[in-house]
Each structure stands twice: as C-alpha cells, then as structure tokens.
Design a protein around this motif. Structure first.
Motif, short mmCIF file in Angstrom:
data_model
loop_
_atom_site.label_atom_id
_atom_site.label_comp_id
_atom_site.label_asym_id
_atom_site.label_seq_id
_atom_site.Cartn_x
_atom_site.Cartn_y
_atom_site.Cartn_z
N ARG A 41 5.12 117.49 -44.57
CA ARG A 41 3.69 117.20 -44.63
C ARG A 41 3.53 115.68 -44.64
O ARG A 41 3.46 115.04 -45.67
CB ARG A 41 3.06 117.85 -45.87
N THR A 42 3.54 115.12 -43.47
CA THR A 42 3.38 113.67 -43.33
C THR A 42 2.84 113.36 -41.94
O THR A 42 3.10 114.10 -40.99
CB THR A 42 4.73 112.94 -43.53
N ARG A 43 2.06 112.26 -41.89
CA ARG A 43 1.53 111.88 -40.58
C ARG A 43 2.69 111.39 -39.71
O ARG A 43 3.72 110.91 -40.24
CB ARG A 43 0.45 110.83 -40.72
N PRO A 44 2.55 111.49 -38.39
CA PRO A 44 3.64 111.06 -37.51
C PRO A 44 3.93 109.57 -37.69
O PRO A 44 3.04 108.79 -38.04
CB PRO A 44 3.11 111.33 -36.11
N SER A 45 5.17 109.18 -37.43
CA SER A 45 5.58 107.79 -37.56
C SER A 45 5.54 107.07 -36.22
O SER A 45 5.83 105.89 -36.13
CB SER A 45 6.99 107.71 -38.13
N ALA A 46 5.27 107.82 -35.16
CA ALA A 46 5.05 107.24 -33.82
C ALA A 46 4.09 108.20 -33.13
O ALA A 46 3.95 109.35 -33.54
CB ALA A 46 6.36 107.16 -33.04
N GLU A 47 3.44 107.72 -32.08
CA GLU A 47 2.46 108.59 -31.40
C GLU A 47 3.13 109.48 -30.36
O GLU A 47 2.46 110.11 -29.56
CB GLU A 47 1.39 107.73 -30.72
N TRP A 48 4.43 109.49 -30.34
CA TRP A 48 5.16 110.27 -29.33
C TRP A 48 6.46 110.82 -29.93
O TRP A 48 6.86 110.44 -31.04
CB TRP A 48 5.49 109.37 -28.12
N THR A 49 7.12 111.65 -29.16
CA THR A 49 8.42 112.18 -29.57
C THR A 49 9.45 111.05 -29.54
O THR A 49 9.45 110.24 -28.62
CB THR A 49 8.85 113.30 -28.59
N VAL A 50 10.31 111.03 -30.57
CA VAL A 50 11.40 110.04 -30.58
C VAL A 50 12.72 110.81 -30.65
O VAL A 50 12.90 111.68 -31.52
CB VAL A 50 11.31 109.10 -31.81
N TYR A 51 13.64 110.51 -29.73
CA TYR A 51 14.97 111.08 -29.75
C TYR A 51 15.94 109.95 -30.08
O TYR A 51 15.96 108.93 -29.38
CB TYR A 51 15.35 111.66 -28.37
N ALA A 52 16.75 110.14 -31.14
CA ALA A 52 17.69 109.08 -31.52
C ALA A 52 19.11 109.57 -31.40
O ALA A 52 19.48 110.63 -31.94
CB ALA A 52 17.42 108.63 -32.95
N GLN A 53 19.92 108.79 -30.69
CA GLN A 53 21.34 109.07 -30.58
C GLN A 53 22.03 108.08 -31.51
O GLN A 53 21.79 106.87 -31.43
CB GLN A 53 21.76 108.87 -29.12
N HIS A 54 22.80 108.61 -32.46
CA HIS A 54 23.36 107.76 -33.51
C HIS A 54 24.78 108.22 -33.82
O HIS A 54 25.07 109.42 -33.75
CB HIS A 54 22.48 107.88 -34.77
N PRO A 55 25.68 107.29 -34.20
CA PRO A 55 27.05 107.73 -34.51
C PRO A 55 27.10 108.81 -35.58
O PRO A 55 28.02 109.63 -35.61
CB PRO A 55 27.72 106.44 -35.01
N ARG A 56 26.09 108.87 -36.47
CA ARG A 56 26.09 109.91 -37.51
C ARG A 56 25.48 111.21 -37.02
O ARG A 56 25.46 112.20 -37.77
CB ARG A 56 25.33 109.41 -38.72
N GLY A 57 24.97 111.20 -35.80
CA GLY A 57 24.41 112.44 -35.24
C GLY A 57 23.01 112.21 -34.72
O GLY A 57 22.33 111.24 -35.08
N PHE A 58 22.58 113.17 -33.92
CA PHE A 58 21.24 113.13 -33.32
C PHE A 58 20.15 113.27 -34.39
O PHE A 58 20.33 113.96 -35.39
CB PHE A 58 21.14 114.29 -32.32
N ALA A 59 19.01 112.61 -34.16
CA ALA A 59 17.81 112.86 -34.97
C ALA A 59 16.61 112.89 -34.04
O ALA A 59 16.56 112.16 -33.05
CB ALA A 59 17.64 111.77 -36.03
N GLY A 60 15.66 113.76 -34.36
CA GLY A 60 14.45 113.87 -33.54
C GLY A 60 13.20 113.81 -34.40
O GLY A 60 13.19 114.35 -35.51
N HIS A 61 12.18 113.18 -33.85
CA HIS A 61 10.86 113.09 -34.52
C HIS A 61 9.87 113.70 -33.53
O HIS A 61 9.70 113.19 -32.42
CB HIS A 61 10.56 111.62 -34.80
N LEU A 62 9.25 114.82 -33.91
CA LEU A 62 8.35 115.53 -32.99
C LEU A 62 7.00 115.75 -33.65
O LEU A 62 6.93 116.21 -34.81
CB LEU A 62 8.95 116.88 -32.59
N LEU A 63 5.95 115.50 -32.92
CA LEU A 63 4.61 115.62 -33.49
C LEU A 63 4.18 117.08 -33.54
O LEU A 63 4.51 117.87 -32.65
CB LEU A 63 3.62 114.82 -32.64
N ARG A 64 3.45 117.42 -34.55
CA ARG A 64 2.85 118.75 -34.63
C ARG A 64 1.34 118.64 -34.86
O ARG A 64 0.57 119.29 -34.21
CB ARG A 64 3.49 119.59 -35.73
N SER A 65 0.91 117.80 -35.83
CA SER A 65 -0.52 117.60 -36.06
C SER A 65 -0.68 116.28 -36.80
O SER A 65 0.31 115.58 -37.06
CB SER A 65 -1.11 118.76 -36.87
N ASP A 66 -1.93 115.95 -37.19
CA ASP A 66 -2.17 114.66 -37.86
C ASP A 66 -1.42 114.56 -39.18
O ASP A 66 -1.10 113.47 -39.64
CB ASP A 66 -3.67 114.48 -38.15
#
Ligand SMILES: Cc1cc2nc3c(=O)[nH]c(=O)nc-3n(C[C@H](O)[C@H](O)[C@H](O)COP(=O)(O)OP(=O)(O)OC[C@H]3O[C@@H](n4cnc5c(N)ncnc54)[C@H](O)[C@@H]3O)c2cc1C
Length: 420
Positions: free
Chosen positions: A191-216
C-alpha cells in the motif's frame, strides 16, 4: 440429488477468459451458463495481473466493457531498465505506431465483466466446482461437486491450470510442452504510491527486481529470490532493504508502505496442443501458462475468448463443425509469440546462480541484450511490438486488414532515451 440444466454453452471458470467469452456470446444472444468454484467475493478478491495490451482494451471497448477502465485505468507509453547503476527509458509506444499500453488491475477487469454479464441477465453458479466433463465428442456434460450437471452444445474450459476441463481430455490426444525456469519470484503488493510513473525493471547482481504500477496507492513489486526460500524468509524489512538496493539509483526514492500480499511464484511455462478436444475448448491458463514476465497471461486469456467467440458463432449458428479446429490453429502462433517474448525478457533481467559453470557467459549475453535494446532501434522495435502486443485479430488471414486503427498520440522521435 442431481440437478440438471441445459444451455448452448457451459463455461467453467469466471476469470478473465471465461467472463470475456460469456459477455461476447451473451451479446450475440447465445444462452450461456458460467460455473465457478469460488464465491463472488473470492473471485473479485484475486489481485494478479495489471498490464493490458492495446488489443485487449480495443476488444473490451468494442463490446462496451471498457468504460470504467478508461475512467480509472492508466495509459502507459514506456518502461525503464536499470542495470549496473545506469538506466535508460524505452518509449515503446513511440517505437510501435504510438500504440498505448494500459494498467488496470485484473480484479477490476473481472468485476466489470461480471457486472456486465449479470446485469444483462447472465447466470453464474458460484461455489460450484466442476469435477469432470464427459461426452466430449457429442453433447458434453459438466458434472459438478454439488450435484449440478450442465449439458451443452459445447464447453469452454476456462478454469486455470489445475481445473477440471484439461484433466477431462484424454492424455494421449494432446501434447503438453512445458518448461520450468531456473528463477523464482517473491511477488508482493504494497500500500504505497508508485515511485515512478512507469514500470521499472532492474537487473542486479543480487537478482532481478521489478516495480509495477497498479493504482495511485497500490504498487506491485517482484524480487528474484533463491529457490529454497519461503515467504517466511522475507519479512517486510528485508523486502524493502532489498528493493532499495536493487532498484536504487542516484536521486531516486523508493516509496515504502505496508505489504498486504506476498506470494512465491515458480516460473513455469506450458502450452497444450491442440487446445480443443471434440466440443471441449480450453482457454487462458487452462490451455497455457506463461510466466508473469511481460504481463501476457490475462491478455492471452482474453484473446482466446475473442477467437473462440468467432469460431462458436459459426458452429452454434450454422452447425459448421469444421470451424471448431480453427480455434487452436489460429491461437497457437500468438501464444508462442508471447512465450518467446516472456522467455527472452526473463533471460534479459535475471541473475544466474554463481555456481552455474556458464553463469558469467550468460550474464554477458544479458548485458548484450540490454545494450542492443538501448542502442539498436530495430531490436527495440521488436521489443515494443511484443510488449504492447499484436493488433486485435492477429494473425491475419491473407487479404485481411494488416493493422487496426490505434488510439495514438503525437509522434515522438526516437523512442530510447536516458531515463527521465
Ligand atoms: C502475480 C501475477 C502477476 C501477473 N501479471 C500479469 C500481467 O501483468 N498481465 C497479464 O496479462 N497477466 C498477468 N498474470 C497472469 C494472469 O493473472 C493469468 O494468466 C489470468 O488470470 C488467466 O486468466 P484465466 O481466466 O485463464 O484463469 P483464472 O484467472 O485463473 O480464472 C480461472 C477461474 O476458474 C475457477 N476454477 C478453477 N477450477 C475450477 C473448477 N474445477 N470448477 C469451477 N471453477 C473453477 C477459478 O476459481 C477462477 O475463478 C499474472 C499472474 C500472477 C500470478
């Protein structure tokens, strides 16, 4: 005591696939019955997908089912890739005829479909688990745990990968192509507002992370985690620590909030061929599983329903038995295209276990893919076309219109930029 009812079409499963088909057939005046093992509240509580392809929205629009989607959903034009402290933004709409992409949660799509179907007089039998489908080659019968038996001219099995429909088809009459991927996700809703206005895909040595919007005020995150981990290994503090680390870049703040849903996701892909046996048709997850990478599952489920609606129109209205086999033939190229894309995206973003002998080589291939996405317009266009999805009705028959008109926007040059 057994209760028997008859209908032209029985639909097992009130998810995106089953309910789309129910609405399309209802709008053509075909009597249908929908069965689901869950209550109405449980069906509406299943938060899963969120990315809608343009063709999905166009189909819903054409059938008057997209009013709330347009009022409350969001239009998206691009996504950001982060890797090794650097980032770039891919404006996939600009790369693909200015075609937009949409974010609208799956449970809202399902709510709209369910409301429309019931408001127009459609019947859903809730808490009615189908056990098996028999008499598949003539007039199929759906036998339910609560004693209900539905007999119909055809049955649509839209009851997911563990449903009764696919289990009712004789094993020797189809081939299942499967793949278990070597990665695992912890997927969560916060339950938090998005941290970017779009999807963010991160490739990182510790593993993938994704930020996906659902609502405000709701954001979905994915974290690649070791295979042996369970949800209990991931308390909220650990999740936020890891997300900050993997998604972080200078000057960017991750908005945090209470995590209200956490699930471990095995990355499995499978396709059944053919997707039909006699008069039983499989749709959506019942016929094919695709990893959530790329957001294709719900879109494929709805595209299956649209195709089956056309095939059933010929069969139910005109008795055209030949039309039935067309369903699989028309759907499989699209399904495999999506599988190929989802597979490529997984291998572009995930981290290989360090003990794999070829891990370092694979990581180099991955960096090359990201480099090409950033620097090759042809590569990026191919990504854009797959991410946004093909036009409604694709693949086209010879002579058919190659493109449907799109609700575009002003043309922007290029399409690949440094992340804003
Ligand atoms: C975390 C996550 C994120 C995802 N993100 C995306 C995304 O961004 N975009 C995207 O397109 N896809 C995404 N997907 C995939 C998408 O959610 C599925 O592909 C989609 O739900 C498939 O729809 P369906 O109608 O085939 O099946 P379901 O949605 O699974 O519906 C099946 C229905 O059948 C009912 N049922 C099952 N068995 C029986 C039975 N025996 N009798 C009666 N009823 C039964 C169930 O109760 C259910 O209501 C995601 C999935 C997950 C898990």
């Amino acid at each position: 005591m057994a209760r028997e009812i008859e209908s032209r079409l029985a639909i097992i499963g009130a998810g995106p696939a089953g309910l789309t088909l129910a609405n399309l057939l209802q709008q053509r005046g075909v009597p249908t019955v929908v069965l689901d093992k869950f209550s109405r509240a449980q069906i509406l509580g299943r938060a899963r997908a969120g990315l809608l392809e343009h063709r999905t929205v166009e189909l819903l629009e054409r059938h008057g089912l997209a009013e709330r989607l347009h009022a409350e959903g969001a239009v998206h034009h691009g996504c950001e890739f982060r890797s090794d402290g650097a980032s770039f933004f891919t404006d996939y709409s600009a790369l693909y005829d200015d075609t937009p992409h949409y974010v609208y949660p799956q449970q809202e799509v399902v709510a709209d479909l369910l409301d429309a179907y019931e408001a127009a007089g459609g019947t859903v039998h809730y808490e009615t688990r189908a056990n098996r489908v028999t008499s598949l080659e003539h007039r199929p019968r759906v036998e339910c745990e609560n004693g209900l038996v539905v007999t119909a001219d055809a049955v649509a099995g839209a009851d997911g990968q563990h449903g009764a429909a696919r289990a009712s088809i004789p094993g020797e009459s189809f081939t299942e192509y499967t793949m278990q991927h070597e990665f695992r996700w912890l997927t969560l809703l916060a339950r938090t507002r998005p941290s970017a206005e779009w999807t963010v895909y991160a490739q990182h040595p510790r593993g993938f992370a994704g930020h996906l919007l659902r609502s405000d005020d709701v954001t979905r995150f994915h974290l690649q985690v070791p295979f042996e981990d369970s949800v209990e290994d991931w308390p909220d503090e650990r999740i936020w620590h890891e997300l900050r680390h993997r998604l972080g870049k200078p000057g960017w703040t991750l908005h945090e909030g209470p995590v209200f849903s956490k699930n471990m996701l095995e990355m499995k892909s499978s396709v059944l061929e053919p997707m039909q046996y006699g008069r039983l048709f499989l749709l959506g997850d019942a016929a094919h599983i695709i990893t959530p990478s790329g957001g294709k599952g719900m879109n494929l489920a709805i595209a299956d329903a649209a195709e089956l609606d056309g095939v059933l129109a010929e069969f139910l209205d005109g008795g055209e038995e030949k039309a039935l086999a067309r369903y699989s033939a028309r759907r499989l190229p699209d399904i495999w295209k999506a599988q190929e894309f989802s597979h490529a995206l997984i291998h572009m973003m995930h981290t290989y276990p360090a003990d794999r002998p070829d891990a370092a080589f694979r990581q180099r291939l991955q960096q090359s893919r990201l480099w090409q996405l950033r620097h090759s317009t042809a590569y990026a266009r191919n990504f854009a076309e797959s991410y946004i999805g093909p036009p409604l009705g694709w693949p086209f028959e010879p002579g058919e219109e190659p493109r449907t008109p799109r609700a575009g926007r002003e043309q922007t040059p290029g399409g690949i930029t440094a992340a804003p």
